[in-house]
Motif scaffolding. Structure first.
Motif, mmCIF file in Angstrom:
data_model
loop_
_atom_site.group_PDB
_atom_site.id
_atom_site.type_symbol
_atom_site.label_atom_id
_atom_site.label_comp_id
_atom_site.label_asym_id
_atom_site.label_seq_id
_atom_site.Cartn_x
_atom_site.Cartn_y
_atom_site.Cartn_z
ATOM 1 N N PRO A 120 0.852 -1.194 0.000
ATOM 2 C CA PRO A 120 0.000 0.000 0.000
ATOM 3 C C PRO A 120 0.890 1.247 0.000
ATOM 4 N N THR A 121 0.311 2.366 -0.314
ATOM 5 C CA THR A 121 1.075 3.626 -0.315
ATOM 6 C C THR A 121 0.379 4.639 0.592
ATOM 7 N N PRO A 122 0.604 4.519 1.887
ATOM 8 C CA PRO A 122 -0.055 5.430 2.834
ATOM 9 C C PRO A 122 0.498 6.852 2.739
ATOM 10 N N LYS A 123 -0.317 7.792 3.195
ATOM 11 C CA LYS A 123 0.121 9.187 3.274
ATOM 12 C C LYS A 123 1.116 9.316 4.430
ATOM 13 N N VAL A 124 2.091 10.207 4.257
ATOM 14 C CA VAL A 124 3.088 10.436 5.304
ATOM 15 C C VAL A 124 2.867 11.807 5.947
ATOM 16 N N GLN A 125 3.587 12.030 7.026
ATOM 17 C CA GLN A 125 3.484 13.280 7.800
ATOM 18 C C GLN A 125 3.818 14.476 6.905
ATOM 19 N N PRO A 126 2.881 15.396 6.725
ATOM 20 C CA PRO A 126 3.208 16.606 5.962
ATOM 21 C C PRO A 126 4.126 17.509 6.789
ATOM 22 N N GLY A 127 5.047 18.185 6.113
ATOM 23 C CA GLY A 127 5.932 19.127 6.790
ATOM 24 C C GLY A 127 6.827 18.473 7.840
ATOM 25 N N PHE A 128 7.214 17.227 7.596
ATOM 26 C CA PHE A 128 8.020 16.490 8.571
ATOM 27 C C PHE A 128 9.315 17.237 8.899
ATOM 28 N N ASN A 129 9.627 17.334 10.207
ATOM 29 C CA ASN A 129 10.815 18.033 10.680
ATOM 30 C C ASN A 129 11.754 17.016 11.333
ATOM 31 N N LEU A 130 12.789 16.632 10.612
ATOM 32 C CA LEU A 130 13.718 15.611 11.095
ATOM 33 C C LEU A 130 14.373 16.009 12.409
ATOM 34 N N GLN A 131 14.762 17.273 12.543
ATOM 35 C CA GLN A 131 15.438 17.715 13.768
ATOM 36 C C GLN A 131 14.577 17.476 15.009
ATOM 37 N N GLN A 132 13.279 17.710 14.896
ATOM 38 C CA GLN A 132 12.385 17.479 16.029
ATOM 39 C C GLN A 132 12.176 15.992 16.300
ATOM 40 N N TYR A 133 12.354 15.172 15.268
ATOM 41 C CA TYR A 133 12.118 13.730 15.385
ATOM 42 C C TYR A 133 13.282 13.005 16.075
#
Length: 183
Positions: free
Chosen positions: A25-38
């Protein structure tokens, strides 16, 4: 070798995984993902079975290396020993930073690590899927928390999100986080 013969050879290798007929499947991912915060420590709350994660007290730690890649350090307590696995994650396309690739060996390609949702402070829902000849796919899903335990309503929300994206959670199970020692 026929595709059916290859499939029969591969099935024992994926017995500890979750596999389904057809492509991923191709689910939607987090919009505006911020790697530094992750970045930082995430505890595994629940997951689809994975042969490389059979222990308890499972956590993942993410940090940036000098070369710009992401260090992934997975830790678990298995068979009375603390086990670690170090890997590398990369953002393949800066336009889709929530779609990372992760590898734990120089000899294996990067596997998808898609952050479907995160609030960065308490919850992350991650999905990974690999097609095998477009005949079937092997998928993984994780519900992660910044603490070892999440409220039941948060876990329910994460599961509903995965189900809404077409991901089968029949084999999802909780990770044992009891009696764990934090560093």
């Amino acid at each position: 070798m026929s595709a059916v013969g290859l499939l029969l050879l591969l099935l024992p290798l994926v017995s500890a995984q979750t596999y389904h007929w057809g492509p991923c499947p191709t689910p939607k991912v987090q919009p505006g993902f911020n790697l530094q915060q992750y970045l930082g420590r995430w505890y595994e709350i629940e997951k689809l079975p994975a042969s490389f994660e059979r222990g308890k007290c499972i956590e993942a730690n993410y940090g940036i290396r000098k070369d710009g890649t992401i260090q992934v350090l997975n830790v678990q307590f298995y068979k009375d020993k603390l086990r670690t696995a170090e890997g590398t994650a990369v953002v393949h396309d800066p336009r889709e930073p929530a779609k990372l690739g992760v590898s734990f060996s120089y000899f294996t390609p990067y596997s998808p690590y898609w952050v479907l949702t995160t609030d960065y402070t308490s919850l992350s829902v991650v999905y990974s899927c690999t097609d095998v000849l477009r005949l079937f796919h092997i998928d993984y899903a994780w519900i992660l928390g910044r603490s070892r335990f999440l409220p039941p309503e948060t876990v329910r929300y994460a599961k509903e999100l995965l189900i809404d994206e077409g991901i089968d959670l029949f084999r999802m199970k909780a990770t044992d986080q009891t009696g764990c020692k934090d560093k």
